[in-house]
Design a protein around this motif. Structure first.
Motif, PDB file in Angstrom:
ATOM      1  N   VAL A 101      53.474  45.834  22.461  1.00  0.00           N
ATOM      2  CA  VAL A 101      53.328  45.199  23.783  1.00  0.00           C
ATOM      3  C   VAL A 101      54.329  44.060  23.962  1.00  0.00           C
ATOM      4  O   VAL A 101      54.845  43.857  25.068  1.00  0.00           O
ATOM      5  CB  VAL A 101      51.872  44.720  24.059  1.00  0.00           C
ATOM      6  CG1 VAL A 101      50.928  45.905  24.105  1.00  0.00           C
ATOM      7  CG2 VAL A 101      51.406  43.668  23.096  1.00  0.00           C
TER       8      VAL A 101
ATOM      9  N   ARG B 162      57.130  44.005  26.836  1.00  0.00           N
ATOM     10  CA  ARG B 162      57.105  42.897  27.800  1.00  0.00           C
ATOM     11  C   ARG B 162      58.409  42.110  27.814  1.00  0.00           C
ATOM     12  O   ARG B 162      58.990  41.848  28.854  1.00  0.00           O
ATOM     13  CB  ARG B 162      55.918  41.965  27.486  1.00  0.00           C
ATOM     14  CG  ARG B 162      55.841  40.753  28.393  1.00  0.00           C
ATOM     15  CD  ARG B 162      55.481  41.175  29.826  1.00  0.00           C
ATOM     16  NE  ARG B 162      55.570  40.051  30.723  1.00  0.00           N
ATOM     17  CZ  ARG B 162      56.601  39.876  31.555  1.00  0.00           C
ATOM     18  NH1 ARG B 162      57.577  40.735  31.615  1.00  0.00           N
ATOM     19  NH2 ARG B 162      56.636  38.827  32.341  1.00  0.00           N
TER      20      ARG B 162
ATOM     21  N   LYS C  98      56.294  45.120  33.364  1.00  0.00           N
ATOM     22  CA  LYS C  98      55.169  44.330  33.863  1.00  0.00           C
ATOM     23  C   LYS C  98      53.915  44.734  33.087  1.00  0.00           C
ATOM     24  O   LYS C  98      53.863  45.815  32.502  1.00  0.00           O
ATOM     25  CB  LYS C  98      54.967  44.593  35.351  1.00  0.00           C
ATOM     26  CG  LYS C  98      56.148  44.185  36.192  1.00  0.00           C
ATOM     27  CD  LYS C  98      55.962  44.627  37.619  1.00  0.00           C
ATOM     28  CE  LYS C  98      57.223  44.298  38.417  1.00  0.00           C
ATOM     29  NZ  LYS C  98      57.215  44.933  39.704  1.00  0.00           N
ATOM     30  N   TYR C  99      52.893  43.878  33.133  1.00  0.00           N
ATOM     31  CA  TYR C  99      51.646  44.174  32.431  1.00  0.00           C
ATOM     32  C   TYR C  99      51.067  45.514  32.865  1.00  0.00           C
ATOM     33  O   TYR C  99      50.604  46.303  32.039  1.00  0.00           O
ATOM     34  CB  TYR C  99      50.610  43.068  32.648  1.00  0.00           C
ATOM     35  CG  TYR C  99      50.919  41.782  31.926  1.00  0.00           C
ATOM     36  CD1 TYR C  99      51.072  41.746  30.555  1.00  0.00           C
ATOM     37  CD2 TYR C  99      51.062  40.585  32.625  1.00  0.00           C
ATOM     38  CE1 TYR C  99      51.357  40.569  29.881  1.00  0.00           C
ATOM     39  CE2 TYR C  99      51.350  39.397  31.968  1.00  0.00           C
ATOM     40  CZ  TYR C  99      51.494  39.395  30.595  1.00  0.00           C
ATOM     41  OH  TYR C  99      51.773  38.223  29.944  1.00  0.00           O
ATOM     42  N   SER C 100      51.106  45.789  34.151  1.00  0.00           N
ATOM     43  CA  SER C 100      50.556  47.056  34.645  1.00  0.00           C
ATOM     44  C   SER C 100      51.342  48.249  34.101  1.00  0.00           C
ATOM     45  O   SER C 100      50.762  49.290  33.793  1.00  0.00           O
ATOM     46  CB  SER C 100      50.562  47.076  36.175  1.00  0.00           C
ATOM     47  OG  SER C 100      51.881  46.931  36.667  1.00  0.00           O
TER      48      SER C 100
ATOM     49  N   VAL D 100      49.094  40.602  24.466  1.00  0.00           N
ATOM     50  CA  VAL D 100      50.327  39.812  24.565  1.00  0.00           C
ATOM     51  C   VAL D 100      50.046  38.372  24.150  1.00  0.00           C
ATOM     52  O   VAL D 100      50.787  37.787  23.359  1.00  0.00           O
ATOM     53  CB  VAL D 100      50.941  39.888  25.986  1.00  0.00           C
ATOM     54  CG1 VAL D 100      52.036  38.840  26.168  1.00  0.00           C
ATOM     55  CG2 VAL D 100      51.495  41.278  26.262  1.00  0.00           C
TER      56      VAL D 100
ATOM     57  N   ILE E  78      44.713  46.747  31.832  1.00  0.00           N
ATOM     58  CA  ILE E  78      45.662  45.647  31.991  1.00  0.00           C
ATOM     59  C   ILE E  78      45.156  44.363  31.332  1.00  0.00           C
ATOM     60  O   ILE E  78      45.932  43.615  30.734  1.00  0.00           O
ATOM     61  CB  ILE E  78      46.019  45.426  33.478  1.00  0.00           C
ATOM     62  CG1 ILE E  78      47.228  44.492  33.596  1.00  0.00           C
ATOM     63  CG2 ILE E  78      44.833  44.906  34.253  1.00  0.00           C
ATOM     64  CD1 ILE E  78      47.825  44.463  34.985  1.00  0.00           C
TER      65      ILE E  78
ATOM     66  N   ILE F 208      45.905  44.440  27.739  1.00  0.00           N
ATOM     67  CA  ILE F 208      47.334  44.180  27.513  1.00  0.00           C
ATOM     68  C   ILE F 208      47.609  42.679  27.571  1.00  0.00           C
ATOM     69  O   ILE F 208      48.294  42.128  26.708  1.00  0.00           O
ATOM     70  CB  ILE F 208      48.205  44.928  28.539  1.00  0.00           C
ATOM     71  CG1 ILE F 208      48.018  46.439  28.413  1.00  0.00           C
ATOM     72  CG2 ILE F 208      49.668  44.535  28.411  1.00  0.00           C
ATOM     73  CD1 ILE F 208      48.306  47.006  27.040  1.00  0.00           C
ATOM     74  N   LYS F 209      47.054  42.005  28.565  1.00  0.00           N
ATOM     75  CA  LYS F 209      47.245  40.553  28.681  1.00  0.00           C
ATOM     76  C   LYS F 209      46.711  39.855  27.436  1.00  0.00           C
ATOM     77  O   LYS F 209      47.351  38.931  26.901  1.00  0.00           O
ATOM     78  CB  LYS F 209      46.532  40.024  29.925  1.00  0.00           C
ATOM     79  CG  LYS F 209      47.204  40.435  31.210  1.00  0.00           C
ATOM     80  CD  LYS F 209      46.427  39.933  32.420  1.00  0.00           C
ATOM     81  CE  LYS F 209      47.059  40.390  33.722  1.00  0.00           C
ATOM     82  NZ  LYS F 209      46.313  39.934  34.894  1.00  0.00           N
TER      83      LYS F 209
END
Length: 177
Positions: A125, A129, A135-137, A154, A147, A150-151
């Motif tokens: 990830v 990124r 993008k996150y999406s 990260v 999502i 993922i956030k």
């Protein structure tokens, strides 16, 4: 992809020209092996060609491309040959001609070495990124996770990376004494 799906095989050349270098960089960072990364790039482009021949056109090309590449990488890691190869240390080759370039490469290599200490999901990830600028999406669609996950990954990956870099900085400081 629309051109490729409509039968224009030359459209694949344009896709390769545009995406070969960033795709190779992404796969190299994940595999740490130039030959394997190049094989996976080729495998990815073959899959894209096959999808185009079937008339498949993704809504968003770039995340779709990285999803195919990430899946090819996962398949590679599942193979028994990878497990045997991973027991050997990857070769480290660093060459450059100019002092400034050497300094930048050392800093870059220091960061890559630190990133490579992270678990593969955090590494994936973070590369998507910050090196591929997704993008996150888009990352969420590449790795098939929500999502918010993922956030979180990260954020956690960056925290782990910070700890690794701090530890290496401390070790370097102690080594200079």
């Amino acid at each position: 992809m629309l051109e490729l799906a409509s039968g224009n095989d030359a459209a694949l050349d344009m896709i390769i020209i545009r995406y070969h270098k960033p795709l190779f960089g992404y796969l190299y960072r994940l595999t740490l092996d130039e030959k394997v990364a190049e094989d996976l790039v080729q495998e990815t482009f073959v899959a894209i060609y096959q999808q185009g021949q079937q008339g498949i056109v993704p809504q968003r090309f770039k995340p779709w491309l990285y999803k195919i590449a990430t899946n090819a990488c996962k398949d590679y890691w599942k193979k028994a040959s990878f497990r045997k190869e991973s027991l050997q240390a990857p070769p480290r080759e660093q060459t450059s001609q100019v002092a400034n370039l050497i300094e930048r490469q050392v800093e870059r290599q220091w960061m890559i070495d630190a990133l490579n200490q992270l678990p593969i999901m955090y590494r994936t990830v973070l590369y998507l990124r910050f090196y591929q600028d997704l993008k996150y999406s888009e990352i969420a669609s590449v790795v098939d996770l929500p999502i918010n996950t993922i956030k979180t990954q990260v954020g956690r990956g960056l925290k782990k990376l910070e700890c690794i870099l701090r530890e290496e900085d401390i070790r370097a400081e102690v080594g200079r004494r």
